[in-house]
Design an enzyme around this catalytic site. Sequence first.
Site, short mmCIF file in Angstrom:
data_model
loop_
_atom_site.label_atom_id
_atom_site.label_comp_id
_atom_site.label_asym_id
_atom_site.label_seq_id
_atom_site.Cartn_x
_atom_site.Cartn_y
_atom_site.Cartn_z
N HIS A 362 9.44 -20.18 118.23
CA HIS A 362 9.37 -21.54 117.70
C HIS A 362 9.25 -21.59 116.19
O HIS A 362 9.77 -22.48 115.55
CB HIS A 362 8.25 -22.30 118.40
N GLU A 603 15.93 -26.68 131.44
CA GLU A 603 15.62 -25.40 130.79
C GLU A 603 14.99 -24.40 131.75
O GLU A 603 14.76 -23.26 131.40
CB GLU A 603 14.76 -25.61 129.54
N ASP A 627 15.13 -21.96 126.20
CA ASP A 627 14.36 -21.53 127.37
C ASP A 627 15.27 -21.17 128.53
O ASP A 627 15.00 -20.22 129.26
CB ASP A 627 13.38 -22.63 127.79
N CYS A 674 20.39 -29.23 123.33
CA CYS A 674 19.54 -29.31 122.15
C CYS A 674 18.89 -27.97 121.80
O CYS A 674 18.05 -27.90 120.92
CB CYS A 674 18.48 -30.39 122.31
C1 PEP Z 1 14.88 -25.22 124.35
O1 PEP Z 1 14.14 -24.59 125.10
O2 PEP Z 1 16.10 -24.99 124.22
C2 PEP Z 1 14.33 -26.29 123.50
C3 PEP Z 1 15.11 -27.03 122.76
O3 PEP Z 1 12.98 -26.44 123.50
P1 PEP Z 1 11.99 -25.52 122.65
O4 PEP Z 1 12.79 -24.59 121.81
O5 PEP Z 1 11.12 -26.42 121.86
O6 PEP Z 1 11.24 -24.79 123.75
MG MG Z 2 12.19 -25.37 125.57
#
Ligand code: PEP
Ligand code: MG
Length: 754
Positions: A362, A603, A627, A674
């Site tokens: 992250h 995800e 994810d 996303c």
């Molecule tokens: C993902 O898992 O692709 C996502 C956009 O969420 P995060 O990266 O915040 O887990």
């Molecule tokens: Mg995620």
Amino acid sequence: MLDVLRRIVQEVNAAPDLEQALDIIVQRVRVTVNVDVASVYLADENNSQFVLMATEGLRKDAVGKVRLNNGEGLVGMVVEREEPVNLDDAPSHPRYRFIVETGEQPYHGFLGIPIIQHGKVLGILVVRQRKSRKFGEEEEAFLVTLAAQLAGAITHAGASGEMLRLLETPDEVSVALQGLAGASGVAIGQAMVVYPPANLDAIPDRKVTDVDGELAVFREAVAAVQDDLRDYANRMSGVLPAEDLALFDALLLMLGSDSLVEKTEERIRAGNWAPGSLRETIAEHVQVFEIMEDSYLRERASDIHDLGRRILTHIQNDRIASRPAYAQTVLVGEDISAGQLAEVPLEQLAGIVSASGSSSSHVAILAQSMGIPAVMGVEGLPVSRLEGQTLIADGYRGDVFVNPSVLVREEFVRLQAEESELTAGLREIAGQPSVTPDGVSVPLYLNIGLVSGIESELHSEGDGVGLYRTEVPFLMREQFPGEEEQRRIYRKVLEAFAPRPVALRTLDVGGDKMLSYFPVREENPFLGWRGIRISLDHPEIFLTQMRAMLRASAGLDNLTIMMPMISTATELDIAMVLINQAIGELIEEGEEVHRPPIGIMIEVPSAVYQVKAMARRVDFFSIGTNDLTQYLLAVDRNNSRVASLYQSLHPAVLCAIQQVVEAAHKLGKPVSVCGEMAGDPAAALSLLGLEVDSLSMSVSSLPRVKWVIRSFTREEARDILRQALEMDDPLAIKQLYNSVLEQGGLGGLIRAGN
Ligand code: PEP
Ligand code: MG
């Protein structure tokens, strides 16, 4: 044997440089296995020769001189086979080669063990016996176990030693430490080292010259903790039961006792800095308590640890507060948190270098969204020695240069200039729509999480926000933000983008996003209490967030709500009940709220197979490929050791996306992506072929992706996808997409994006 093994590994880990690490290995091995000779050979930089690097038993002056070509001698045979070679009469073996320089006599017993890391032979550990000796299975197993553990320690010691040399003689040579590309861009600046907040066990030793100053820092921290404890006990009296309050008295007593404070002061006087001295003293005390018979006293070990943590927090707070960031700061740490990132003013934050993590961590995603170059997972990064050093972090290749030579520096300054030219070129398409040459519109949304980032001029480019990570403001506070505070935060974002839609994602903590004030300790946090699971177990937190989101949208009506980590339709049903409850309450209270579009993130693999059931309940889907990739491929997105297996262009990931899009479209529900995949020009082309309706990415990726969308027709993208889906190897698929971009004249995008 286990004890001996552990001790050797610990000693090697603590060695300041490679030479000493190798000396420890050969000395300990010679005694433990009771042999005449123990030696280590390591591959040279070009991997063309194996060089004798340390020995006990052979002539010391042969070290560095004896070089065996690839495949040469028994050592070469160990390298080739990648397994132990155990011979009772080495000279009679056809591969035996007599080496004069080592002062060798005909040694008969020979056992060579490869030292392997990440599938590559780094070196060989060799033990020899003058007499004929066939080493036993136990001895062989011991050395294999030892060698497997030494590989990492050797790399680390090598890098640290190399670094020490560079720190002593800057500007002469420039050796890159190899990490993983985290967030694109090149950073040049000075290292500011950050440590995990109050993680006592991770504190290194550090020499101090100003002993008095260090003693004062320590004493002030102790006094501050005493004040805190008294203060807390006063506030809690009448609230907490007497036995709990007694704990504060006990902690105060311990702090008042001579042993803890004096022992630490002694260590400071001996030249270690306050945090390192404190760590040692606390560890010593904890050990004493941990081995006590009485279970009550054993429990006190954790109280002492807690006390140490409290003192350390004060010491660190003092240091951080009194430590301004450099004009061009490269934040360096074993593990950098989102909170630490936010502590450096954005205009002074040049880059990030982390010893752990990968591009899907992250903190890397956050860096990408802030346009800050990042290098992750740098093995052997000597974090504690880097404060104030000049660093270059190449976020495209994952290289880190410490005290680079003038030439290297010039090269990177040139690269930075080229990069801004490319960005300027990309700006030319600003304001133009994201439409393919055959007229297919693919709206491009933004992923954001830092309110301070929404003022960026580039944000006018996005068609809205496809992912607002609400956990970011949660991470930067000391307690859960209340409804009104959240409303204000969300309102700012909704207002900044209105009338364009903004997808606020409900709280997604857990995994690698821990709230300091809501600690969750789990063996497998990514498979544990995360995202919607926490929200549903804490309706009070979820309802507060829903109310804040709905109220924030009043009069704007550009809110959409998105839920992370949904794995069953039941979770969705429960969440919907809560959302309806929040809407009902607000209407009852006279607020002007409307039911916004509600969607979920796909995800978790189980959601891929339940799109039909989910589609009946929601308005849209957004695929979280970060994810989804991790869970489909069983590759921890944060683990640099398996980062090469983390491939979003893996056939399984592409097929999963295809399946989601087909199922959702049958029921008329749109699908967005996303995850970071959407912001990668090559991967975005695959998503165009997969008929994804929209993409959401960091603002820094948007111009590149728009360029791709404006350059390929949907039909072309489908064609390339067909070819890709015929392939089995993720790397071949990536190459296919990269070469298509090159042929399309968009090579600059991949060079700058890879
Ligand atoms: C993902 O898992 O692709 C996502 C956009 O969420 P995060 O990266 O915040 O887990
Ligand atoms: Mg995620």
